[in-house]
Design a protein around this motif. Structure first.
Motif, PDB file in Angstrom:
ATOM      1  N   THR A 270       0.827  -1.207   0.000  1.00 60.31           N
ATOM      2  CA  THR A 270       0.000   0.000   0.000  1.00 60.31           C
ATOM      3  C   THR A 270       0.860   1.255   0.000  1.00 60.31           C
ATOM      4  N   LEU A 271       1.895   1.276   0.843  1.00 63.75           N
ATOM      5  CA  LEU A 271       2.777   2.444   0.910  1.00 63.75           C
ATOM      6  C   LEU A 271       3.551   2.619  -0.397  1.00 63.75           C
ATOM      7  N   LEU A 272       4.043   1.504  -0.940  1.00 68.79           N
ATOM      8  CA  LEU A 272       4.751   1.572  -2.216  1.00 68.79           C
ATOM      9  C   LEU A 272       3.821   2.081  -3.312  1.00 68.79           C
ATOM     10  N   GLY A 273       2.584   1.568  -3.325  1.00 70.27           N
ATOM     11  CA  GLY A 273       1.629   2.012  -4.326  1.00 70.27           C
ATOM     12  C   GLY A 273       1.285   3.480  -4.198  1.00 70.27           C
ATOM     13  N   ALA A 298      -8.805  -2.360 -10.790  1.00 70.33           N
ATOM     14  CA  ALA A 298      -9.882  -3.269 -11.221  1.00 70.33           C
ATOM     15  C   ALA A 298      -9.313  -4.636 -11.602  1.00 70.33           C
ATOM     16  N   LEU A 299      -8.265  -4.634 -12.416  1.00 71.38           N
ATOM     17  CA  LEU A 299      -7.680  -5.890 -12.865  1.00 71.38           C
ATOM     18  C   LEU A 299      -6.998  -6.645 -11.724  1.00 71.38           C
ATOM     19  N   SER A 300      -6.555  -5.914 -10.706  1.00 74.82           N
ATOM     20  CA  SER A 300      -5.881  -6.579  -9.590  1.00 74.82           C
ATOM     21  C   SER A 300      -6.829  -7.521  -8.843  1.00 74.82           C
ATOM     22  N   ASN A 301      -8.132  -7.288  -8.948  1.00 79.57           N
ATOM     23  CA  ASN A 301      -9.088  -8.205  -8.313  1.00 79.57           C
ATOM     24  C   ASN A 301      -9.013  -9.609  -8.913  1.00 79.57           C
ATOM     25  N   LEU A 302      -8.556  -9.678 -10.161  1.00 80.03           N
ATOM     26  CA  LEU A 302      -8.463 -10.982 -10.818  1.00 80.03           C
ATOM     27  C   LEU A 302      -7.357 -11.845 -10.227  1.00 80.03           C
ATOM     28  N   THR A 303      -6.435 -11.232  -9.469  1.00 83.38           N
ATOM     29  CA  THR A 303      -5.426 -12.053  -8.802  1.00 83.38           C
ATOM     30  C   THR A 303      -6.083 -12.952  -7.752  1.00 83.38           C
ATOM     31  N   PHE A 304      -7.163 -12.450  -7.128  1.00 83.02           N
ATOM     32  CA  PHE A 304      -7.896 -13.275  -6.168  1.00 83.02           C
ATOM     33  C   PHE A 304      -8.755 -14.319  -6.884  1.00 83.02           C
ATOM     34  N   TRP A 305      -9.222 -13.986  -8.088  1.00 85.59           N
ATOM     35  CA  TRP A 305      -9.876 -15.009  -8.897  1.00 85.59           C
ATOM     36  C   TRP A 305      -8.894 -16.137  -9.183  1.00 85.59           C
ATOM     37  N   GLY A 306      -7.627 -15.773  -9.474  1.00 83.39           N
ATOM     38  CA  GLY A 306      -6.606 -16.778  -9.696  1.00 83.39           C
ATOM     39  C   GLY A 306      -6.400 -17.658  -8.477  1.00 83.39           C
ATOM     40  N   VAL A 321      -2.021 -10.563  -2.606  1.00 82.02           N
ATOM     41  CA  VAL A 321      -2.213  -9.465  -1.655  1.00 82.02           C
ATOM     42  C   VAL A 321      -1.325  -8.284  -2.030  1.00 82.02           C
ATOM     43  N   PHE A 322      -0.089  -8.561  -2.441  1.00 79.19           N
ATOM     44  CA  PHE A 322       0.829  -7.483  -2.821  1.00 79.19           C
ATOM     45  C   PHE A 322       0.298  -6.712  -4.027  1.00 79.19           C
ATOM     46  N   ILE A 323      -0.093  -7.433  -5.080  1.00 71.72           N
ATOM     47  CA  ILE A 323      -0.569  -6.768  -6.296  1.00 71.72           C
ATOM     48  C   ILE A 323      -1.828  -5.955  -6.018  1.00 71.72           C
ATOM     49  N   GLU A 324      -2.772  -6.547  -5.273  1.00 71.41           N
ATOM     50  CA  GLU A 324      -4.038  -5.856  -5.002  1.00 71.41           C
ATOM     51  C   GLU A 324      -3.804  -4.578  -4.197  1.00 71.41           C
ATOM     52  N   ASN A 325      -2.950  -4.642  -3.179  1.00 65.89           N
ATOM     53  CA  ASN A 325      -2.700  -3.465  -2.347  1.00 65.89           C
ATOM     54  C   ASN A 325      -1.828  -2.441  -3.051  1.00 65.89           C
ATOM     55  N   LEU A 326      -0.913  -2.886  -3.898  1.00 65.17           N
ATOM     56  CA  LEU A 326      -0.103  -1.955  -4.683  1.00 65.17           C
ATOM     57  C   LEU A 326      -0.998  -1.123  -5.601  1.00 65.17           C
ATOM     58  N   CYS A 327      -1.863  -1.786  -6.347  1.00 57.11           N
ATOM     59  CA  CYS A 327      -2.759  -1.077  -7.261  1.00 57.11           C
ATOM     60  C   CYS A 327      -3.777  -0.240  -6.498  1.00 57.11           C
ATOM     61  N   GLY A 328      -4.279  -0.782  -5.365  1.00 55.22           N
ATOM     62  CA  GLY A 328      -5.210  -0.011  -4.555  1.00 55.22           C
ATOM     63  C   GLY A 328      -4.574   1.236  -3.982  1.00 55.22           C
ATOM     64  N   GLY A 329      -3.304   1.148  -3.585  1.00 60.57           N
ATOM     65  CA  GLY A 329      -2.598   2.323  -3.069  1.00 60.57           C
ATOM     66  C   GLY A 329      -2.422   3.395  -4.131  1.00 60.57           C
TER      67      GLY A 329
END
Length: 409
Positions: A270-273, A298-306, A321-329
């Motif tokens: 999150t901080l990095l993002g 939006a696309l980062s949600n698909l990592t949880f689909w994976g 978790v890293f990808i989703e929080n990076l993009c969310g940040g």
């Protein structure tokens, strides 16, 4: 100042973010831990969740911050310092309250939440007023960093201090001292350097409410922008509302495994993002940043689909978790910069409080049916739908492209 050092005002925003995040856990998770250790009945502890209601309804008294001048420093810093000192005193008072005195604990905790929520509005207004347009993305990154660090200090670190060294009274007194230190540092933050600070106080309170609304609605495509504020983080909020439940119940990870990942990987990401988003905004501009980061979150949600269609492992969970929080940040940095850009200096406290409350509509109410979606369609479909849920916000952003160039100053 050397070019590699950030401006002093950004350091002050970092401190203000820390001050904003510090009281939250002290009236939430840390308070619950203290009461639990002291043997308070679990039903009583559960009722303490409502002490945080001032954070939800702070927009009701937000016009007072544009109406009343505390007559100390400039108007924004005056409110900030007074509320920080009030929080420090109340947190110190809570250290001496008997944990079993339910009404006393509740009264002090609500008072802390009220002063903290008021401080948050003053800080939002100050950040809006003091940062030039090109620094608003970075300002959001510094604020989020301070906020997240403070939540760790008053959350996880406070529990360690209470359990190993200081006890609950000593821990709360230490948190009060940190809050008082924030007040000292805030007193030396940059002045707004304006001769118009007293103008809002010369208006009637009702006039401030009316004029702040009229001022915003005069902006180009104002109603469309309000819709964008509701929709922009919907997909992110929809997926995030059940992420922990998915990891625990859907994939069978333990509390410890989920806790370690959420406390470390998500914080770092999150901080990095936020910082990456803030720096990229200086090159991309507001609209392009909102669009690019919006697509990414939006696309980062698909990592949880994976995760939902592959065998579970700690490694893949950490990556998701890293990808989703990076993009969310990154999306949060751009979104906060948008809210800041929409506020007029004279009414920044009132307008920012209302806009941030409107943003919470999507996060709180429109993501509420998430559990029913999972029950009906399963986790895989849920995460696909969470990605689809981000599309209306991106479409609204696309159609408002020209208007955002005029709205953002």
């Amino acid at each position: 100042m050397p070019r590699f050092l950030p401006p002093f005002r950004l350091f002050c925003i970092l401190v203000l973010g820390f001050s904003s995040g510090l009281p939250l856990a002290l009236t939430g998770s840390t308070l619950q831990a203290w009461l639990t250790v002291e043997g308070v009945d679990i039903k009583t502890i559960g009722l303490y969740a409502v002490v945080g209601f001032p954070y939800t309804y702070k927009f009701i008294w937000s016009p007072l911050l544009d109406y009343i001048n505390p007559q100390m420093f400039d108007q924004r810093r005056g409110w900030i310092v007074w509320m920080q000192l009030a929080c420090a005193g109340l947190v110190a008072a809570l250290a001496f309250v008997d944990a079993h005195s339910a009404w006393t604990v509740a009264a002090v905790a609500v008072a802390i939440a009220f002063c903290s929520a008021t401080q948050d509005m003053a800080i939002d207004a100050y950040r809006t007023d003091v940062l030039p347009a090109e620094e608003r993305g970075l300002g959001a990154a510094y604020y989020v960093t301070g906020y997240r660090v403070a939540m760790l200090v008053s959350g996880g670190l406070a529990l360690i201090l209470a359990g190993e060294w200081l006890g609950w009274r000593g821990t709360y007194l230490m948190m009060a001292a940190l809050m008082a230190l924030c007040a000292v540092l805030s007193a030396f933050s940059p002045s707004l350097n304006t001769t118009d600070d007293d103008k809002p106080a010369k208006k009637a309170l009702l006039d401030i409410v009316k004029q702040s609304a009229r001022d915003f609605l005069r902006k180009d495509a104002a109603w469309g922008v309000l819709l964008l504020i509701v929709l922009y983080k919907i997909g992110d909020a929809f997926a995030g509302s059940l992420t922990t439940a998915f990891l625990l119940k859907g994939l069978g990870f333990t509390l410890t495994e989920v806790g370690v990942v959420n406390k470390t990987v998500s914080l770092i990401a999150t901080l990095l993002g936020a910082f990456l988003g803030g720096h990229l905004m200086k090159r991309l501009g507001l609209y392009q940043s909102l669009m690019l980061f919006g697509i990414a979150q939006a696309l980062s949600n698909l990592t949880f689909w994976g995760l939902s269609v592959t065998p579970p492992s700690i490694e893949t969970m950490g990556v998701a978790v890293f990808i989703e929080n990076l993009c969310g940040g990154m999306g949060t940095a751009a979104f906060v910069a948008l809210l800041t850009s929409l506020c007029t200096r004279e009414f920044s406290a009132t307008q920012y409080a209302l806009l941030s409350s409107l943003a919470a509509v999507g996060r709180v109410y429109l993501s509420a049916p998430a559990g029913y979606v999972v029950a009906s369609f399963g986790w895989s479909t849920f995460f696909v739908l969470s990605t689809v849920a981000a599309v209306p916000g991106l479409l609204a952003l696309f159609f408002l492209r020209a208007s955002l160039q005029k709205l953002a100053r």
